[in-house]
Scaffold this active site. Sequence first.
Site, PDB file in Angstrom:
ATOM      1  N   HIS A  36       0.912  -1.093   0.160  1.00 25.13           N
ATOM      2  CA  HIS A  36      -0.046   0.063   0.001  1.00 25.13           C
ATOM      3  C   HIS A  36       1.170   1.418   0.101  1.00 25.13           C
ATOM      4  O   HIS A  36       1.906   1.356   0.555  1.00 25.13           O
ATOM      5  CB  HIS A  36      -0.967   0.110   1.228  1.00 25.13           C
ATOM      6  CG  HIS A  36      -1.596  -1.037   1.701  1.00 25.13           C
ATOM      7  ND1 HIS A  36      -1.385  -2.108   2.335  1.00 25.13           N
ATOM      8  CD2 HIS A  36      -3.264  -1.096   1.449  1.00 25.13           C
ATOM      9  CE1 HIS A  36      -2.449  -2.915   2.501  1.00 25.13           C
ATOM     10  NE2 HIS A  36      -3.528  -2.352   2.022  1.00 25.13           N
ATOM     11  N   ASP A  80       2.348   2.043   3.376  1.00 28.73           N
ATOM     12  CA  ASP A  80       3.222   1.203   3.895  1.00 28.73           C
ATOM     13  C   ASP A  80       4.860   1.355   3.512  1.00 28.73           C
ATOM     14  O   ASP A  80       5.527   1.405   4.421  1.00 28.73           O
ATOM     15  CB  ASP A  80       3.185  -0.343   3.376  1.00 28.73           C
ATOM     16  CG  ASP A  80       1.854  -1.182   3.357  1.00 28.73           C
ATOM     17  OD1 ASP A  80       1.046  -0.684   4.410  1.00 28.73           O
ATOM     18  OD2 ASP A  80       1.524  -1.755   2.479  1.00 28.73           O
ATOM     19  N   GLU A  83     -10.858  -6.865  -4.658  1.00 25.66           N
ATOM     20  CA  GLU A  83     -10.466  -7.701  -3.479  1.00 25.66           C
ATOM     21  C   GLU A  83     -11.807  -7.653  -2.595  1.00 25.66           C
ATOM     22  O   GLU A  83     -11.827  -6.913  -1.518  1.00 25.66           O
ATOM     23  CB  GLU A  83      -9.499  -7.381  -2.571  1.00 25.66           C
ATOM     24  CG  GLU A  83      -8.834  -8.794  -1.581  1.00 25.66           C
ATOM     25  CD  GLU A  83      -7.570  -8.177  -0.767  1.00 25.66           C
ATOM     26  OE1 GLU A  83      -6.823  -7.813  -1.540  1.00 25.66           O
ATOM     27  OE2 GLU A  83      -7.533  -8.641   0.138  1.00 25.66           O
ATOM     28  N   ASP A  86      -4.834 -13.728  -2.522  1.00 26.26           N
ATOM     29  CA  ASP A  86      -4.301 -13.244  -1.240  1.00 26.26           C
ATOM     30  C   ASP A  86      -4.337 -14.608  -0.527  1.00 26.26           C
ATOM     31  O   ASP A  86      -5.341 -14.903   0.105  1.00 26.26           O
ATOM     32  CB  ASP A  86      -4.827 -12.046  -0.580  1.00 26.26           C
ATOM     33  CG  ASP A  86      -4.376 -10.798  -1.071  1.00 26.26           C
ATOM     34  OD1 ASP A  86      -3.629 -10.771  -1.874  1.00 26.26           O
ATOM     35  OD2 ASP A  86      -4.739  -9.620  -0.319  1.00 26.26           O
ATOM     36  N   ASP A 146     -10.558 -11.600  10.832  1.00 20.75           N
ATOM     37  CA  ASP A 146      -9.722 -11.675  10.024  1.00 20.75           C
ATOM     38  C   ASP A 146      -8.385 -11.913  10.448  1.00 20.75           C
ATOM     39  O   ASP A 146      -7.508 -11.051  10.492  1.00 20.75           O
ATOM     40  CB  ASP A 146      -9.514 -10.459   8.957  1.00 20.75           C
ATOM     41  CG  ASP A 146      -8.982 -10.441   7.779  1.00 20.75           C
ATOM     42  OD1 ASP A 146      -8.553 -11.805   7.331  1.00 20.75           O
ATOM     43  OD2 ASP A 146      -8.636  -9.542   7.116  1.00 20.75           O
ATOM     44  N   ASP A 167      -5.687 -13.556   9.197  1.00 22.56           N
ATOM     45  CA  ASP A 167      -4.532 -13.380   8.548  1.00 22.56           C
ATOM     46  C   ASP A 167      -3.473 -14.438   8.659  1.00 22.56           C
ATOM     47  O   ASP A 167      -2.055 -13.897   8.718  1.00 22.56           O
ATOM     48  CB  ASP A 167      -3.908 -12.048   8.358  1.00 22.56           C
ATOM     49  CG  ASP A 167      -4.797 -11.045   7.415  1.00 22.56           C
ATOM     50  OD1 ASP A 167      -5.925 -11.493   6.703  1.00 22.56           O
ATOM     51  OD2 ASP A 167      -4.638  -9.895   7.626  1.00 22.56           O
ATOM     52  N   ASP A 176      -0.610 -12.414   1.894  1.00 25.48           N
ATOM     53  CA  ASP A 176      -1.388 -11.187   2.901  1.00 25.48           C
ATOM     54  C   ASP A 176      -1.589 -11.916   4.064  1.00 25.48           C
ATOM     55  O   ASP A 176      -2.710 -12.541   4.642  1.00 25.48           O
ATOM     56  CB  ASP A 176      -2.789 -10.833   2.208  1.00 25.48           C
ATOM     57  CG  ASP A 176      -3.285  -9.790   2.908  1.00 25.48           C
ATOM     58  OD1 ASP A 176      -2.618  -9.417   3.931  1.00 25.48           O
ATOM     59  OD2 ASP A 176      -4.080  -9.123   2.519  1.00 25.48           O
TER      60      ASP A 176
HETATM   61  C1  XUL Z   1      -7.500  -6.231   4.406  1.00 26.52           C
HETATM   62  C2  XUL Z   1      -6.899  -6.868   3.235  1.00 26.52           C
HETATM   63  C3  XUL Z   1      -5.868  -5.645   2.651  1.00 26.52           C
HETATM   64  C4  XUL Z   1      -5.771  -5.867   0.905  1.00 26.52           C
HETATM   65  C5  XUL Z   1      -4.959  -4.778   0.387  1.00 26.52           C
HETATM   66  O1  XUL Z   1      -8.174  -7.573   4.840  1.00 26.52           O
HETATM   67  O2  XUL Z   1      -6.789  -7.968   2.776  1.00 26.52           O
HETATM   68  O3  XUL Z   1      -4.305  -5.853   2.979  1.00 26.52           O
HETATM   69  O4  XUL Z   1      -5.354  -6.984   0.583  1.00 26.52           O
HETATM   70  O5  XUL Z   1      -5.438  -3.742   0.656  1.00 26.52           O
HETATM   71 CO    CO Z   2      -5.597  -8.992   1.185  1.00 26.24          CO
END
Ligand code: XUL
Ligand code: CO
Length: 438
Positions: free
Chosen positions: A99, A102, A230, A294, A305, A307, A338
């Site tokens: 991003h 970032d 996304e 992702d 989430d 991740d 991600d």
């Molecule tokens: C948030 C997410 C983001 C996108 C990019 O849940 O997945 O990091 O991948 O903005």
């Molecule tokens: Co993402």
Amino acid sequence: MTYFPNVPQVKFEGRQSTNPLAFKFYNPDEVVLGKTMREHLRFAVAYWHAFTGSGADPFGSGTAIRGWDRYSGMDLAKARVEACFELLQILDVDYFCFHDRDIAPEGDTLQETNRNLDEIVALIKENMKSSGKKLLWNTANMFSHPRFTHGAATTSNADVFAYAAAQVKKALEHGKELGGENYVFWGGREGYETLLNTDMKLELDNLARFLHMAVDYAKEIGFDAQFLIEPKPKEPSKHQYDFDAATTLSFLRQYDLLPHFKLNIEANHATLAGHTFEHELHVSRINGALGSIDANQGDMLLGWDTDEFPTDLYSTTLAMHEILLNEGGIGRGGVNFDAKVRRGSFEPIDLVYAHIAGMDAFARGLQVAAKLIEDRVFAKVLDERYASFKSGIGADIVAGKANFRTLEAYALQNKEIQNASGRLELIKSTINQYLINV
Ligand code: XUL
Ligand code: CO
């Protein structure tokens, strides 16, 4: 300077290896169904989790110990670039994603913010040149700063809409500058908390206007990246507009945006929407819109989430099965991690272990999925299950030759309907056999 002290280049050693810093399944040069693993998988490191994230959660500050912590401001931004290219080298990963926020700190004004960004983008470009690493995609963070509290393209404040447009304009220019192969739109706060104060129609119309402007501007400057949306059902908004693949596709179709976009499907977003990862990939694929993924996983016991790095072979196998069936595979997209290391995994080397785990899980998924396809395991299941549509009345239905009168006449003379078993348990045990034996 090294940010990953004593970490050697990670290499493929095979499934018997006990070296924690070696790949057990990911062999970049191994050919699977006519393409190398490197070509199939196109792995990417996510800048935000690997270099910007700190392990902070709503109950406590960051735990991550990173060599770049001793810097601040632009020095910190520059150190992170160095760390990024070092990790890409160690892992032999070709791509990264980021991003805008970032990679460089915001200034007091948009002008200053853009100057910071320009400087870091130039540094990234130099590093890309010398290392041969590539940008899978970039995106604009339009959710962290308080100005985006009501959204960006779907905000109630036209000044914020304009700011967001300026931000994406800059991000598209940087994507072009760095030769980005895709550009992602994730609707950070594009959603609503309550209908009591929301004009949903205006917000959706504005989102479409915004995306059309982005398409037009990319064309104007000659940035030919694949545009991706996304989907995610919730977080940070209670209800995100790009809820899931089907909702997003319907929105794109309604606003004449479908020819310009594909989808970036994230595993944990799929499960938050009440779907499996493979469901979201499948819906995208059959609509010709599977663009990129992702890679991560959620936790069945938690409703948010998380991740996590993907380690569930069942899920990576079914995901890779969808990707292999997609025309051109992952195409210009890739497998972007991600994913973040757990708060308790705070050492730099944990970033390396985590990526090895994810890369091996996808490499293994690729091998198993390829064998399932070679042996026509699912193809045979579908052939048998839908055989009634291959001949007789079924073939007439598929060919558009049937109507309610002909179907009634058929049903009236058809004495007894016979269904066949779906054989789900047999199918599942076959998948397990492949997972173990391939
Ligand atoms: C948030 C997410 C983001 C996108 C990019 O849940 O997945 O990091 O991948 O903005
Ligand atoms: Co993402």
